[in-house]
Design a protein around this motif. Structure first.
Motif, short mmCIF file in Angstrom:
data_model
loop_
_atom_site.label_atom_id
_atom_site.label_comp_id
_atom_site.label_asym_id
_atom_site.label_seq_id
_atom_site.Cartn_x
_atom_site.Cartn_y
_atom_site.Cartn_z
N THR A 68 44.13 27.20 -21.88
CA THR A 68 45.78 27.67 -20.57
C THR A 68 45.89 28.82 -19.80
O THR A 68 47.24 28.34 -19.09
N THR A 69 44.97 29.50 -18.88
CA THR A 69 45.43 30.74 -18.19
C THR A 69 44.88 29.99 -17.03
O THR A 69 45.22 30.90 -16.28
N GLY A 70 43.87 29.20 -16.78
CA GLY A 70 43.06 29.32 -15.55
C GLY A 70 41.97 29.73 -15.50
O GLY A 70 41.32 29.63 -14.19
N THR A 71 41.46 30.64 -16.49
CA THR A 71 40.29 31.96 -16.89
C THR A 71 39.49 31.23 -17.57
O THR A 71 40.26 31.25 -18.83
N LEU A 126 40.99 44.96 -11.40
CA LEU A 126 39.31 43.99 -10.49
C LEU A 126 40.10 43.94 -8.82
O LEU A 126 39.07 44.22 -8.78
N THR A 127 40.68 43.36 -8.49
CA THR A 127 41.25 43.19 -6.74
C THR A 127 41.84 44.15 -6.89
O THR A 127 41.15 45.50 -5.35
N ASP A 128 41.80 45.86 -7.47
CA ASP A 128 41.72 47.18 -6.80
C ASP A 128 40.57 46.93 -6.33
O ASP A 128 40.15 47.87 -5.36
N GLN A 129 39.51 46.71 -6.99
CA GLN A 129 37.55 46.81 -6.88
C GLN A 129 37.63 46.52 -4.40
O GLN A 129 37.03 46.86 -3.98
N TYR A 130 38.19 44.83 -5.33
CA TYR A 130 38.50 44.46 -3.97
C TYR A 130 39.36 44.90 -2.89
O TYR A 130 38.59 44.78 -1.40
N ASP A 138 43.20 38.70 -15.18
CA ASP A 138 42.43 37.89 -15.07
C ASP A 138 42.93 36.40 -13.65
O ASP A 138 42.32 36.45 -12.47
N ALA A 139 43.60 36.03 -14.37
CA ALA A 139 43.42 34.35 -13.96
C ALA A 139 45.23 34.77 -12.43
O ALA A 139 44.54 34.12 -11.71
N ALA A 140 45.33 35.79 -12.66
CA ALA A 140 46.78 36.18 -11.86
C ALA A 140 46.10 36.82 -10.71
O ALA A 140 46.12 37.09 -9.16
#
Length: 346
Positions: free
Chosen positions: A132-135, A294-298, A91-93
């Motif tokens: 640690t991940t940013g999310t 997720l980004t595929d949906q956008y 998700d962070a990526a």
């Protein structure tokens, strides 16, 4: 057109519809199968991603069988922690700054000593991954429609014991699995328990069944959000009620097409929902089985519906506004969305 080249990966957003087992990377489930001496079906090995449809009972059975095959590979604390950590990393990526990961701990409980240990392991790793991940990662505990409603009450009480508003907390209570099974009204008591603890009501409704089932969920479960809810568009009166009650719809286009609800991504009625004033948060649902994240949906919203970057930014805003993220996270994400929109396109 101007604005079409901004990276959707860089767009700050929240992710409100992601299932625990379904979030797994395909190579992770394969490694876990090897670790525990299990054999996976070809649809999770050489023929991935699987060809699915859930328009009838046979299609749903195949989907559920594949899901169960993946879930059977999760057999110890290390596995549970790995799934949470990798979901946060992925998700962070993709620009997701707040993730509400949905899990039914029932299946994993026997491997780690019970429902409470399973839940606490997942929550502990959510706290660690948030640092640690940013999310930032929170948890939604979900009951299954395939099980007795009394089990849902047990899960609602468990969720209530860990209720909170920050990362590593339980922030919502859901109801998942095949909408065509069980009576939604019989789960009303479980959702009352969850609401008394301040948890968001986030049941699935309105994907495999139409607007009539959205209506039932509205009547009995008092939802803050609806998992999917896309079929509310089938009935203008039901959709009007969704809009008036300010309910966020967790729309998952890749899931809708993979399960045969709509034939193509262009057929998903995202613009109609937005034109009606509905709040929509895009979600990936089960990337392990659907092959899209997720980004595929956008990207689909941009490519298949011609939505501008201004509208994509509105979708990202709806995702964080419909979440249970704390105020500081909301402010940061909303500011990031504004900055993304005002930045010069690449």
């Amino acid at each position: 057109m101007p604005g079409r080249t901004r990276s959707v990966h860089a767009l700050p957003k929240a992710h409100l519809h992601l299932h625990f087992t379904g979030s797994m990377r395909v190579h992770t489930v394969r490694e876990m199968a090897d670790k525990h001496g299990l054999r996976l079906p070809p649809a999770l090995t050489s023929q991935w991603p699987p060809q699915l449809s859930a328009r009838d009972e046979r299609g749903w059975f195949r989907f559920q069988r594949l899901y169960d095959s993946a879930r059977a590979c999760v057999q110890d604390e290390e596995d549970l922690r790995r799934i949470v950590r990798e979901a946060a990393e992925d998700d962070a990526a993709e620009g997701s700054r707040w993730l509400e990961l949905q899990v039914d701990p029932t299946t994993y409980a026997p491997f780690v000593g019970g429902l409470t240990p399973a839940t606490e392991i997942i929550l502990d790793e959510a706290r660690l991954a948030s640092g640690t991940t940013g999310t930032q990662v929170a948890i939604v505990i979900a009951a299954s429609r395939m099980r007795h409603p009394l089990e849902a009450r047990t899960l609602a009480r468990l969720a209530s014991q860990h209720a909170g508003y920050g990362p590593g907390s339980v922030v919502g209570f859901g109801l998942s699995n095949d909408e065509r099974r069980g009576l939604t009204s019989e789960f009303e008591a479980a959702f009352r328990i969850a609401r008394r603890a301040g948890l968001a009501s986030v049941p699935h409704a309105g994907e495999l069944l139409g607007a009539d089932h959205v209506q039932v969920a509205l009547d009995h479960l008092d939802p803050h959000r609806l998992g999917h809810g896309v079929r509310a568009v089938d009935n203008p009166e039901v959709l009007r009620r969704v809009v008036e009650k300010d309910i966020t719809l967790e729309v998952c286009p890749g899931s809708n097409v993979a399960l045969g609800v709509y034939r193509t991504l262009a057929d998903v009625p995202l613009p109609r929902l937005l034109d009606a004033g509905a709040k929509v948060a895009l979600g990936a649902d089960d990337p392990l089985l659907f092959g899209t994240r997720l980004t595929d949906q956008y990207l689909s919203a941009r490519k298949d519906h011609g939505l501008s970057d201004e509208v994509l930014a509105d979708l990202a805003r709806a995702s964080i506004e419909g979440s249970r993220a704390p105020a500081d996270v909301r402010r940061e994400v909303l500011q990031g969305i504004d900055e993304w929109l005002t930045a010069t396109p690449a």
